[in-house]
Design an enzyme around this catalytic site. Structure first.
Site, PDB file in Angstrom:
ATOM      1  N   THR A 101       0.939  -1.109  -0.007  1.00 41.79           N
ATOM      2  CA  THR A 101       0.166  -0.241   0.222  1.00 41.79           C
ATOM      3  C   THR A 101       1.053   1.102   0.079  1.00 41.79           C
ATOM      4  OG1 THR A 101      -1.564  -1.103   1.279  1.00 41.79           O
ATOM      5  CG2 THR A 101      -1.906   1.315   1.088  1.00 41.79           C
ATOM      6  N   LYS A 176      -7.183   1.414  -2.442  1.00 38.69           N
ATOM      7  CA  LYS A 176      -6.683   0.806  -1.189  1.00 38.69           C
ATOM      8  C   LYS A 176      -6.801   1.888  -0.190  1.00 38.69           C
ATOM      9  CE  LYS A 176      -5.499  -1.978   1.664  1.00 38.69           C
ATOM     10  NZ  LYS A 176      -3.802  -2.526   1.657  1.00 38.69           N
ATOM     11  N   LYS A 244       0.752   4.794   8.629  1.00 39.38           N
ATOM     12  CA  LYS A 244       1.249   5.452   7.171  1.00 39.38           C
ATOM     13  C   LYS A 244       0.192   5.199   6.260  1.00 39.38           C
ATOM     14  CE  LYS A 244       2.518   2.127   4.485  1.00 39.38           C
ATOM     15  NZ  LYS A 244       2.097   1.137   3.499  1.00 39.38           N
TER      16      LYS A 244
END
Length: 382
Positions: A101, A176, A244
């Site tokens: 990701t 995502k 993150k």
């Protein structure tokens, strides 16, 4: 490209997710070469017949398909775009598929750089967590058309059960990030619910059953909340990685000039969790922020680390001078870099980032510590 023509596969990154993915690749009969920064995490695959490479470039040299599953955008950038990175090291015609990701813009940059070199790269972040990787039932979110991805489907199908195509480079990463901001808000929701149930003295497990029967439930409350209640904080997906991901989504929201209040709240909490020692715990450890200090200490957290970060300046715990590395993993050299807390750090000597417990700190519940005897929802005295 048919199954018989995909003979050699390289896998860069054999951690919590990468290792089980590699196992499915071996089970499907592909010749697999692996590289990881710490070799011991690849030993299980090596024992099953995978080959070791000392660098990503060496792993990719003869591969028909290269898969990457690393931690941060900075890692992705290094692995692909460095002088000895995959864009140059992979053979002509090779497929380069990033399962990490990461940043949609970085995915576009990698795609464009690969095409110049007569190679094919696309973003393919996954969802399903460690269990999905172990079971081979991951969902793939792909920045490519179904027709374009057809040659590599025999490989991708061996560790996934569902695949979604978003047609353009970076489209998979964007989708995502949408998933991650929704997940983050769901986790805050169930953490709130668990805290309310516990402090009210009702049966928490039974309350979670109620959530599972109604619209108040979520995938997070179904799979992760029971682990929170049981005190199981082993990572299936680490808190620092969700932090993150939320940070990447907030960065994108700034580009679009929109506000994501749920994501901002979740970032504050996960950033706080990471600062006090929970970075490598599972995301379900968010519920510890609602517990008393003794419970947190027993779980391995240390609230004094947050106070140390305040003394250092920004509550994110990073040096905001030249070369500051923010939570996105990128090196920001520009003056006035805007961190993922949403504050401009240029010229702010006393800026406190999300989660800092200063004199005027507002904690999870938005209560000022100026009120006599107030204890905020995280149970950390201001």
């Amino acid at each position: 490209m048919t199954h018989t023509r995909i003979r050699k596969v390289a896998l860069i990154g054999t951690g919590i997710m990468g290792a089980p993915i590699g196992g499915h690749i071996l089970d499907a009969g592909f010749d697999l070469t692996v590289h990881n920064r710490t070799r011991e995490k690849a030993e299980g695959l090596l024992a099953r017949g995978a080959h070791w490479a000392d660098s990503p470039a060496a792993a990719a040299a003869d591969a028909d398909v290269v898969l990457t599953m690393v931690g941060y955008p900075s890692d992705v950038e290094d692995v692909y775009l460095a002088t000895d990175g995959l864009i140059r090291a992979a053979r002509k015609g090779a497929w380069l598929i990033d399962l990490t990701t990461s940043s949609p813009q970085l995915a576009r940059d990698i795609h464009d750089a690969a095409e110049v070199e007569d190679k094919h790269a696309f973003d393919c972040p996954v969802t399903g967590g460690e269990q999905g990787a172990v079971d081979g039932t991951l969902t793939l979110i792909m920045g490519v058309t179904e027709q374009e991805a057809a040659p590599v489907l025999p490989l991708l199908e061996c560790f996934s059960s569902r695949r979604f195509y978003f047609d353009v480079p970076g489209g998979g990463q964007t989708a995502k990030l949408c998933n991650q901001v929704s997940l983050a808000s769901c986790m805050v929701g169930y953490a709130d619910a668990v805290a309310l149930a516990e402090q009210s003295g009702i049966d928490v497990d039974r309350m979670l059953e109620v959530l599972a029967c109604g619209t108040g439930g979520s995938g997070a409350s179904k799979t992760l909340a029971p682990r929170s209640v049981a005190g199981d904080f082993k990572p299936g997906f680490m808190a620092e990685h969700l932090r993150k991901d939320i940070a990447l989504a907030l960065s994108r929201s700034e580009d679009l000039d929109i506000t994501l209040p749920g994501a901002e709240t979740a970032f504050t909490l996960f950033d706080m969790l990471c600062q006090i020692g929970g970075a490598r715990m599972g995301t379900q450890a968010i519920t510890l922020l609602y517990d008393d200090e003794a419970t947190c200490t027993a779980a391995g957290l240390d609230w004094s680390l947050l106070d140390q970060d305040e003394e250092d300046g920004c509550g994110c715990g990073h040096d905001h001078g030249d070369g500051h590395e923010c939570h996105c993993g990128y090196d920001h050299h520009e003056d006035g870099h805007e961190c993922h807390c949403g504050h401009d750090h240029a010229g702010e000597k006393d800026h406190e980032c999300c989660g800092g417990h200063g004199d005027d700190h507002e904690c999870c519940g938005g209560h000022s510590h100026h009120e006599d005897g107030h204890e905020c929802h995280c149970h950390h005295e201001g």
